[in-house]
Enzyme design. Sequence first.
Site, PDB file in Angstrom:
ATOM      1  N   LYS A   9       0.889  -1.174   0.000  1.00 29.35           N
ATOM      2  CA  LYS A   9       0.000   0.000   0.000  1.00 29.35           C
ATOM      3  C   LYS A   9       0.927   1.224   0.000  1.00 29.35           C
ATOM      4  O   LYS A   9       1.408   1.663   1.026  1.00 29.35           O
ATOM      5  CB  LYS A   9      -0.865  -0.024   1.267  1.00 29.35           C
ATOM      6  CG  LYS A   9      -2.184   0.704   1.186  1.00 29.35           C
ATOM      7  CD  LYS A   9      -2.108   2.162   0.865  1.00 29.35           C
ATOM      8  CE  LYS A   9      -1.665   3.039   2.004  1.00 29.35           C
ATOM      9  NZ  LYS A   9      -1.405   4.442   1.584  1.00 29.35           N
ATOM     10  N   GLU A  16      10.330  16.979  13.923  1.00 27.74           N
ATOM     11  CA  GLU A  16      10.828  16.730  12.566  1.00 27.74           C
ATOM     12  C   GLU A  16      10.127  17.709  11.625  1.00 27.74           C
ATOM     13  O   GLU A  16       8.899  17.743  11.558  1.00 27.74           O
ATOM     14  CB  GLU A  16      10.480  15.288  12.157  1.00 27.74           C
ATOM     15  CG  GLU A  16      10.954  14.940  10.766  1.00 27.74           C
ATOM     16  CD  GLU A  16      10.554  13.519  10.349  1.00 27.74           C
ATOM     17  OE1 GLU A  16       9.396  13.138  10.579  1.00 27.74           O
ATOM     18  OE2 GLU A  16      11.414  12.809   9.804  1.00 27.74           O
ATOM     19  N   CYS A  27      14.275  10.710   5.620  1.00 29.19           N
ATOM     20  CA  CYS A  27      14.314  10.373   7.044  1.00 29.19           C
ATOM     21  C   CYS A  27      15.754  10.387   7.551  1.00 29.19           C
ATOM     22  O   CYS A  27      15.987  10.405   8.746  1.00 29.19           O
ATOM     23  CB  CYS A  27      13.704   9.009   7.281  1.00 29.19           C
ATOM     24  SG  CYS A  27      14.673   7.720   6.542  1.00 29.19           S
TER      25      CYS A  27
HETATM   26  P1  NAD Z   1       2.769   9.165   6.863  1.00 31.23           P
HETATM   27  O1  NAD Z   1       2.962   8.542   8.179  1.00 31.23           O
HETATM   28  O2  NAD Z   1       1.826  10.312   6.745  1.00 31.23           O
HETATM   29  O3  NAD Z   1       2.242   8.077   5.791  1.00 31.23           O
HETATM   30  C1  NAD Z   1       2.898   6.836   5.637  1.00 31.23           C
HETATM   31  C2  NAD Z   1       1.883   5.795   5.163  1.00 31.23           C
HETATM   32  O4  NAD Z   1       0.893   5.618   6.174  1.00 31.23           O
HETATM   33  C3  NAD Z   1       1.138   6.193   3.889  1.00 31.23           C
HETATM   34  O5  NAD Z   1       1.032   5.057   3.069  1.00 31.23           O
HETATM   35  C4  NAD Z   1      -0.213   6.650   4.396  1.00 31.23           C
HETATM   36  O6  NAD Z   1      -1.259   6.409   3.482  1.00 31.23           O
HETATM   37  C5  NAD Z   1      -0.418   5.835   5.659  1.00 31.23           C
HETATM   38  N1  NAD Z   1      -1.180   6.541   6.689  1.00 31.23           N
HETATM   39  C6  NAD Z   1      -1.153   7.878   6.955  1.00 31.23           C
HETATM   40  N2  NAD Z   1      -1.950   8.152   8.005  1.00 31.23           N
HETATM   41  C7  NAD Z   1      -2.499   6.969   8.416  1.00 31.23           C
HETATM   42  C8  NAD Z   1      -3.392   6.617   9.464  1.00 31.23           C
HETATM   43  N3  NAD Z   1      -3.889   7.534  10.286  1.00 31.23           N
HETATM   44  N4  NAD Z   1      -3.726   5.316   9.603  1.00 31.23           N
HETATM   45  C9  NAD Z   1      -3.232   4.388   8.780  1.00 31.23           C
HETATM   46  N5  NAD Z   1      -2.377   4.677   7.759  1.00 31.23           N
HETATM   47  C10 NAD Z   1      -1.995   5.949   7.583  1.00 31.23           C
HETATM   48  O7  NAD Z   1       4.223   9.563   6.323  1.00 31.23           O
HETATM   49  P2  NAD Z   1       4.617  10.407   5.032  1.00 31.23           P
HETATM   50  O8  NAD Z   1       4.257  11.840   5.245  1.00 31.23           O
HETATM   51  O9  NAD Z   1       4.133   9.734   3.809  1.00 31.23           O
HETATM   52  O10 NAD Z   1       6.213  10.232   5.055  1.00 31.23           O
HETATM   53  C11 NAD Z   1       7.073  11.054   5.781  1.00 31.23           C
HETATM   54  C12 NAD Z   1       7.470  10.426   7.106  1.00 31.23           C
HETATM   55  O11 NAD Z   1       8.056   9.151   6.889  1.00 31.23           O
HETATM   56  C13 NAD Z   1       8.525  11.227   7.851  1.00 31.23           C
HETATM   57  O12 NAD Z   1       8.198  11.266   9.209  1.00 31.23           O
HETATM   58  C14 NAD Z   1       9.805  10.442   7.625  1.00 31.23           C
HETATM   59  O13 NAD Z   1      10.798  10.610   8.618  1.00 31.23           O
HETATM   60  C15 NAD Z   1       9.285   9.062   7.631  1.00 31.23           C
HETATM   61  N6  NAD Z   1      10.214   8.148   6.981  1.00 31.23           N
HETATM   62  C16 NAD Z   1      10.926   7.306   7.783  1.00 31.23           C
HETATM   63  C17 NAD Z   1      11.845   6.459   7.216  1.00 31.23           C
HETATM   64  C18 NAD Z   1      12.638   5.522   8.086  1.00 31.23           C
HETATM   65  O14 NAD Z   1      13.277   4.652   7.533  1.00 31.23           O
HETATM   66  N7  NAD Z   1      12.637   5.663   9.402  1.00 31.23           N
HETATM   67  C19 NAD Z   1      12.049   6.434   5.827  1.00 31.23           C
HETATM   68  C20 NAD Z   1      11.292   7.302   5.042  1.00 31.23           C
HETATM   69  C21 NAD Z   1      10.367   8.155   5.630  1.00 31.23           C
END
Ligand code: NAD
Length: 497
Positions: free
Chosen positions: A173, A382, A281
């Site tokens: 997803k 962040e 990240c």
């Molecule tokens: P996000 O948490 O908003 O979304 C990530 C995924 O979760 C998406 O597929 C989204 O559809 C889903 N999602 C969002 N809200 C949800 C909810 N309430 N319930 C269930 N699913 C939900 O993250 P983003 O904005 O897409 O990405 C940025 C974030 O990801 C930053 O915080 C970054 O640091 C982090 N990140 C971490 C790593 C790592 O390896 N630690 C790598 C890349 C990105």
Amino acid sequence: MKKINHFIGGVEYISKSDRFGDVFNPAVGEKIADVSLANGDDVQTAISSAKSAFNSWSKTPVLTRSRVMFKFKELLLRDMDKLAAQVTEEHGKILSDAAGSVTRGMEVVEFMSGAPHLLKGEFSENVGTNIDSWSMRQPLGICVGITPFNFPAMVPMWMFVVAIACGNCFILKPSEKDPSLLITLGKLLKEAGLPDGVFNVINGDKEAVDNLITHPDVAAVSFVGSTPVAEYIYHTASKYNKRVQALGGAKNHMIIMPDADLDQVADGLMGAGYGSAGERCMALSVAVAVGGIGDALIEKLKPRVQSLKVGPGNDPEVEMGPLISKAHLSKVKGYVDSGVKAGASLVVDGRDIALQGYENGYFIGGCLFDNVTKDMQIYKEEIFGPVLSVVRTDTFDSALKLVNDHEFGNGVTIYTRDGDTARAFSNQCQIGMVGINVPIPVPMAFHSFGGWKRSLFGDHAMHGMEGIRFFTRLKTVTSRWPDGIRSGAEFIMPTMK
Ligand code: NAD
């Protein structure tokens, strides 16, 4: 308007759901596609497809599975330019960076092409008289991946490549903000010889995620995204007895010791702080100047940040593209406002950048703060944008304490010429991925990627041997062949005499 559907059973699948999300080209601020948002029926269709493929895929010889990976790698190389352009169109990052991110994903494919060796078990002869014992790792079943917007190719490949090569079936997803690449990858996997149903893509939002992570037929959930969602996924999927790894957000520091080469430091901070507009990240967002080098550091950084070339990612001259969305742009600007209000010195202000021909794009120029303190919101949270904070501190110990007191523990780096200091730092910091004179210490595919503290919930990091352990379970067999000697029933724990 282009429609982005789902990919189930080896073909594009059109949902009956009438819910759609908007996909934008962030460089021009225009909507370019409608992405279908899956409902419970769509999730069930994907799970049924994966379930029917699992029996045969899990029994497919590992060498055959690894040959699919070899072929997939060739196809990724063949289509590299197209894949990078697809990432740039929906995400905004510059083309060379987009190609780099596909390459880092491809390195996981190269690693898992060695699956026959990586999945070899252990064997002990004669653990008791005429008794042998061996251990092996077997696939889990149906595994699910949920991924963020910032690496639409690399992060999904951290997950599905390892899972599939280990003999699992997979449902991904992707982020609804830049989802189209995964359907392209699904078609490439099919072209590489992957049987239908082994890899599936479900597009959607929370509704799709909740259906996936609570479904009784799902064995494991791999998540990467923001910390609040990672924590939610970890608790919810664990409650439904799934194996879970959930990687979250970050606030990565660079510790700069007084003996560091400041030109090398400034170059490192530019690439790691402003590359991909800070939407990584592993982006460096805090520079800790130790022992009175703050002024010299700012002097090196200020002209570099002021002259950053900002523009659309498909312009080869550009160093930094737009942010992902209008909402994220105003969030990042809000952080800059809050830093000013809290009393930090804004040395370079990129908030009002204007780009001719791209007035509606989600652009912000590089921002540089000095004199940031640990109580400020811009230090604690962040930002996920091109905003670098310089914190000044007197000693190595206070710099180490800053790093260890922060809630996140993803990445960190130290710049110094002193081996003893570097060793003490890498030994004592409470962080999962550590650099020494390296700005972005992202582990290669054959090592494992994962942070500590509130940057990772669960026990396993991604890819490398950690990934293989996550996507397989251990079975140990103890075996004796009848030899005609009967000793009768024994009622005590078997022990060696
Ligand atoms: P996000 O948490 O908003 O979304 C990530 C995924 O979760 C998406 O597929 C989204 O559809 C889903 N999602 C969002 N809200 C949800 C909810 N309430 N319930 C269930 N699913 C939900 O993250 P983003 O904005 O897409 O990405 C940025 C974030 O990801 C930053 O915080 C970054 O640091 C982090 N990140 C971490 C790593 C790592 O390896 N630690 C790598 C890349 C990105």
